[in-house]
Motif scaffolding. Sequence first.
Motif, short mmCIF file in Angstrom:
data_model
loop_
_atom_site.label_atom_id
_atom_site.label_comp_id
_atom_site.label_asym_id
_atom_site.label_seq_id
_atom_site.Cartn_x
_atom_site.Cartn_y
_atom_site.Cartn_z
N GLY A 176 14.85 2.09 -1.44
CA GLY A 176 14.36 0.85 -2.46
C GLY A 176 15.33 -0.30 -2.42
O GLY A 176 14.66 -1.59 -2.41
N GLY A 177 16.38 -0.04 -2.04
CA GLY A 177 17.39 -1.34 -1.92
C GLY A 177 16.93 -2.27 -0.87
O GLY A 177 17.43 -3.39 -0.60
N THR A 178 16.47 -1.63 0.48
CA THR A 178 16.06 -2.44 1.54
C THR A 178 14.79 -3.26 1.46
O THR A 178 14.60 -3.91 2.40
N GLY A 179 14.17 -3.16 0.45
CA GLY A 179 12.82 -3.48 0.23
C GLY A 179 12.77 -5.21 0.28
O GLY A 179 11.81 -5.79 1.03
N PRO A 180 13.54 -5.76 -0.39
CA PRO A 180 13.47 -7.25 -0.48
C PRO A 180 13.71 -8.08 0.82
O PRO A 180 13.20 -9.11 1.12
N SER A 181 14.62 -7.09 1.96
CA SER A 181 14.67 -7.93 3.14
C SER A 181 13.71 -7.45 4.42
O SER A 181 14.06 -7.78 5.50
N LEU A 182 12.60 -6.84 3.82
CA LEU A 182 11.55 -6.47 4.78
C LEU A 182 10.49 -7.11 4.92
O LEU A 182 10.16 -7.95 3.77
N SER A 183 9.63 -7.12 6.31
CA SER A 183 8.37 -8.06 6.17
C SER A 183 7.34 -7.05 5.28
O SER A 183 7.50 -6.02 4.95
N LEU A 184 6.25 -7.85 5.20
CA LEU A 184 5.16 -7.10 4.57
C LEU A 184 4.74 -6.18 4.81
O LEU A 184 4.38 -5.02 4.25
N SER A 185 4.44 -5.93 6.36
CA SER A 185 3.95 -4.52 7.06
C SER A 185 5.01 -3.43 6.72
O SER A 185 4.53 -2.49 6.55
N ILE A 186 6.08 -3.76 6.95
CA ILE A 186 7.30 -2.94 7.02
C ILE A 186 7.18 -2.29 5.51
O ILE A 186 7.59 -1.18 5.08
N LEU A 187 7.24 -3.22 4.54
CA LEU A 187 7.39 -2.93 3.05
C LEU A 187 6.30 -2.20 2.83
O LEU A 187 6.39 -1.24 1.86
#
Length: 224
Positions: A176-187
Amino acid sequence: MMTNLFSIFDPSSSFFNLSMNWMSTILGLLFMPFLYWASPSRWSLLWSKIIFTLHKEFKALLSSSHIGSTILFISIFSLIVFNNSLGLLPYVFTSSSHMVMTLSLSLPLWITLMTFGWINHTQHMFAHLVPQGTPAALMPFMVLIETISNIIRPGTLAIRLAANMIAGHLLLTLLGGTGPSLSLSILTILIFSQILLLILESAVAIIQSYVFAVLSTLYTSEIN
Protein backbone atom coordinates in the motif's frame (compact mmCIF):
# COMPACT_ATOMS: atom_id res chain seq x y z
CA MET A 1 9.16 9.44 8.70
CA MET A 2 8.86 5.82 9.81
CA THR A 3 12.14 4.86 11.50
CA ASN A 4 11.27 1.19 11.93
CA LEU A 5 9.22 -1.05 9.67
CA PHE A 6 7.53 -2.59 12.72
CA SER A 7 6.57 0.82 14.15
CA ILE A 8 3.21 0.50 12.39
CA PHE A 9 2.32 -2.02 15.10
CA ASP A 10 3.22 0.30 17.99
CA PRO A 11 0.28 1.37 20.17
CA SER A 12 -0.52 4.99 19.36
CA SER A 13 -4.16 5.73 20.29
CA SER A 14 -4.79 7.39 23.63
CA PHE A 15 -7.50 9.32 25.45
CA PHE A 16 -6.39 11.61 28.29
CA ASN A 17 -3.04 9.75 28.29
CA LEU A 18 -4.85 6.42 28.68
CA SER A 19 -4.03 3.83 26.03
CA MET A 20 -7.10 2.86 24.01
CA ASN A 21 -5.42 0.32 21.74
CA TRP A 22 -6.20 -2.76 23.78
CA MET A 23 -9.90 -1.86 23.77
CA SER A 24 -10.00 -3.55 20.38
CA THR A 25 -9.55 -6.88 22.19
CA ILE A 26 -13.12 -6.73 23.53
CA LEU A 27 -14.76 -5.29 20.41
CA GLY A 28 -15.90 -8.80 19.51
CA LEU A 29 -18.22 -8.75 22.52
CA LEU A 30 -20.28 -6.11 20.74
CA PHE A 31 -21.39 -8.78 18.25
CA MET A 32 -22.48 -11.31 20.88
CA PRO A 33 -25.76 -9.70 22.06
CA PHE A 34 -27.11 -9.84 18.53
CA LEU A 35 -26.32 -13.54 18.23
CA TYR A 36 -28.01 -14.42 21.50
CA TRP A 37 -30.94 -12.01 21.81
CA ALA A 38 -32.00 -11.01 18.31
CA SER A 39 -34.25 -13.18 16.19
CA PRO A 40 -32.43 -16.01 14.40
CA SER A 41 -30.70 -14.98 11.21
CA ARG A 42 -28.37 -16.58 8.74
CA TRP A 43 -25.33 -15.17 10.54
CA SER A 44 -26.41 -16.42 13.96
CA LEU A 45 -27.30 -19.85 12.57
CA LEU A 46 -23.94 -19.99 10.80
CA TRP A 47 -22.08 -19.12 14.00
CA SER A 48 -24.09 -21.73 15.93
CA LYS A 49 -23.20 -24.31 13.28
CA ILE A 50 -19.51 -23.43 13.63
CA ILE A 51 -19.67 -23.75 17.41
CA PHE A 52 -21.37 -27.15 17.30
CA THR A 53 -18.86 -28.38 14.70
CA LEU A 54 -15.96 -27.26 16.87
CA HIS A 55 -17.56 -28.88 19.90
CA LYS A 56 -17.80 -32.23 18.12
CA GLU A 57 -14.20 -32.03 16.91
CA PHE A 58 -12.75 -30.98 20.26
CA LYS A 59 -14.84 -33.62 22.02
CA ALA A 60 -13.29 -36.30 19.82
CA LEU A 61 -9.78 -35.06 20.65
CA LEU A 62 -10.29 -34.84 24.40
CA SER A 63 -10.54 -37.72 26.82
CA SER A 64 -13.81 -38.44 28.64
CA SER A 65 -12.60 -36.61 31.76
CA HIS A 66 -12.00 -33.35 29.85
CA ILE A 67 -15.05 -33.18 27.57
CA GLY A 68 -16.42 -30.15 29.43
CA SER A 69 -13.29 -28.23 28.44
CA THR A 70 -14.59 -27.76 24.90
CA ILE A 71 -16.34 -24.53 25.96
CA LEU A 72 -12.93 -23.12 26.99
CA PHE A 73 -11.30 -23.83 23.64
CA ILE A 74 -14.34 -22.61 21.68
CA SER A 75 -14.13 -19.36 23.66
CA ILE A 76 -10.42 -19.03 22.87
CA PHE A 77 -11.16 -19.65 19.20
CA SER A 78 -13.91 -17.01 19.22
CA LEU A 79 -11.70 -14.42 20.93
CA ILE A 80 -8.79 -14.91 18.54
CA VAL A 81 -10.90 -15.02 15.37
CA PHE A 82 -12.69 -11.79 16.38
CA ASN A 83 -9.37 -10.04 17.07
CA ASN A 84 -7.76 -11.30 13.87
CA SER A 85 -10.74 -10.34 11.72
CA LEU A 86 -11.28 -6.90 13.27
CA GLY A 87 -7.56 -6.20 12.89
CA LEU A 88 -8.00 -6.27 9.11
CA LEU A 89 -10.23 -3.20 9.29
CA PRO A 90 -8.59 0.22 8.84
CA TYR A 91 -7.44 2.00 12.00
CA VAL A 92 -8.20 -0.98 14.25
CA PHE A 93 -5.36 -2.06 16.52
CA THR A 94 -4.52 -5.74 15.97
CA SER A 95 -3.86 -7.01 19.49
CA SER A 96 -3.28 -10.59 18.33
CA SER A 97 -0.12 -9.47 16.50
CA HIS A 98 1.58 -8.68 19.82
CA MET A 99 3.34 -11.23 22.00
CA VAL A 100 1.80 -9.63 25.07
CA MET A 101 -1.63 -10.74 23.90
CA THR A 102 -0.70 -14.17 22.54
CA LEU A 103 1.45 -15.12 25.53
CA SER A 104 -1.36 -14.02 27.84
CA LEU A 105 -3.49 -16.72 26.20
CA SER A 106 -0.98 -19.56 25.85
CA LEU A 107 1.14 -19.23 29.00
CA PRO A 108 -1.62 -19.38 31.68
CA LEU A 109 -3.24 -22.27 29.80
CA TRP A 110 0.04 -24.21 29.67
CA ILE A 111 0.86 -23.53 33.32
CA THR A 112 -2.61 -24.70 34.37
CA LEU A 113 -2.33 -27.90 32.35
CA MET A 114 1.14 -28.69 33.67
CA THR A 115 0.12 -28.02 37.26
CA PHE A 116 -2.97 -30.18 36.95
CA GLY A 117 -1.09 -32.98 35.20
CA TRP A 118 1.89 -33.17 37.55
CA ILE A 119 -0.30 -33.03 40.68
CA ASN A 120 -3.01 -35.49 39.63
CA HIS A 121 -1.26 -37.72 37.07
CA THR A 122 2.39 -37.62 38.09
CA GLN A 123 3.21 -41.16 36.95
CA HIS A 124 1.66 -40.60 33.53
CA MET A 125 3.54 -37.31 33.09
CA PHE A 126 6.85 -39.04 33.87
CA ALA A 127 5.99 -41.89 31.48
CA HIS A 128 5.17 -39.36 28.75
CA LEU A 129 8.78 -38.10 28.82
CA VAL A 130 10.03 -41.44 27.46
CA PRO A 131 8.25 -42.71 24.32
CA GLN A 132 7.42 -46.41 24.29
CA GLY A 133 10.16 -48.60 22.80
CA THR A 134 13.01 -46.15 23.43
CA PRO A 135 16.38 -47.90 23.98
CA ALA A 136 17.84 -47.51 27.47
CA ALA A 137 20.91 -45.68 26.15
CA LEU A 138 18.73 -42.99 24.54
CA MET A 139 16.37 -42.46 27.48
CA PRO A 140 18.29 -39.51 29.04
CA PHE A 141 18.38 -37.73 25.68
CA MET A 142 14.67 -38.41 25.05
CA VAL A 143 13.78 -37.04 28.49
CA LEU A 144 15.77 -33.89 27.72
CA ILE A 145 14.21 -33.48 24.26
CA GLU A 146 10.66 -34.09 25.52
CA THR A 147 11.19 -31.67 28.40
CA ILE A 148 12.43 -28.91 26.11
CA SER A 149 9.63 -29.50 23.60
CA ASN A 150 7.12 -29.31 26.45
CA ILE A 151 8.57 -26.10 27.87
CA ILE A 152 8.58 -24.24 24.54
CA ARG A 153 4.94 -25.09 23.74
CA PRO A 154 3.44 -21.80 25.00
CA GLY A 155 6.12 -19.88 23.14
CA THR A 156 5.47 -21.68 19.86
CA LEU A 157 1.73 -21.09 20.19
CA ALA A 158 2.24 -17.38 20.86
CA ILE A 159 4.92 -16.83 18.19
CA ARG A 160 2.97 -18.73 15.51
CA LEU A 161 -0.12 -16.58 15.97
CA ALA A 162 1.71 -13.25 16.29
CA ALA A 163 4.09 -13.93 13.38
CA ASN A 164 1.31 -14.88 10.97
CA MET A 165 -0.64 -11.74 11.85
CA ILE A 166 2.41 -9.49 11.54
CA ALA A 167 3.51 -11.01 8.20
CA GLY A 168 0.23 -10.34 6.44
CA HIS A 169 -0.14 -6.82 7.82
CA LEU A 170 3.43 -5.95 6.88
CA LEU A 171 2.90 -7.11 3.31
CA LEU A 172 -0.32 -5.12 3.02
CA THR A 173 1.43 -2.04 4.40
CA LEU A 174 4.47 -2.37 2.13
CA LEU A 175 2.36 -2.80 -1.00
CA GLY A 176 0.00 0.00 0.00
CA GLY A 177 2.89 2.39 0.64
CA THR A 178 4.06 2.15 -2.97
CA GLY A 179 0.69 3.24 -4.37
CA PRO A 180 1.28 7.04 -4.67
CA SER A 181 4.39 6.58 -6.82
CA LEU A 182 2.85 4.17 -9.36
CA SER A 183 1.16 4.83 -12.67
CA LEU A 184 -2.57 4.27 -13.14
CA SER A 185 -2.21 0.93 -14.91
CA ILE A 186 0.15 -0.52 -12.31
CA LEU A 187 -1.98 0.95 -9.53
CA THR A 188 -4.96 -1.04 -10.82
CA ILE A 189 -2.93 -4.23 -10.62
CA LEU A 190 -1.78 -3.26 -7.13
CA ILE A 191 -5.34 -2.72 -5.92
CA PHE A 192 -6.40 -6.07 -7.35
CA SER A 193 -3.42 -7.72 -5.62
CA GLN A 194 -4.33 -6.01 -2.35
CA ILE A 195 -7.88 -7.36 -2.56
CA LEU A 196 -6.60 -10.90 -3.16
CA LEU A 197 -4.13 -10.54 -0.29
CA LEU A 198 -6.90 -9.26 1.97
CA ILE A 199 -8.98 -12.34 1.16
CA LEU A 200 -5.95 -14.51 1.96
CA GLU A 201 -5.44 -12.69 5.26
CA SER A 202 -9.10 -13.25 6.15
CA ALA A 203 -8.56 -16.98 5.65
CA VAL A 204 -5.33 -16.88 7.66
CA ALA A 205 -7.15 -15.12 10.51
CA ILE A 206 -9.61 -18.02 10.77
CA ILE A 207 -7.02 -20.75 10.20
CA GLN A 208 -4.64 -19.44 12.87
CA SER A 209 -7.48 -19.22 15.39
CA TYR A 210 -8.39 -22.82 14.61
CA VAL A 211 -4.76 -23.98 14.85
CA PHE A 212 -4.30 -22.30 18.23
CA ALA A 213 -7.47 -23.90 19.63
CA VAL A 214 -6.73 -27.36 18.19
CA LEU A 215 -3.15 -27.45 19.47
CA SER A 216 -4.34 -26.35 22.92
CA THR A 217 -6.89 -29.18 22.82
CA LEU A 218 -4.22 -31.71 21.83
CA TYR A 219 -1.98 -30.57 24.68
CA THR A 220 -4.88 -31.04 27.08
CA SER A 221 -5.65 -34.52 25.72
CA GLU A 222 -2.15 -35.67 26.67
CA ILE A 223 -2.99 -35.21 30.36
CA ASN A 224 -5.15 -38.25 31.20
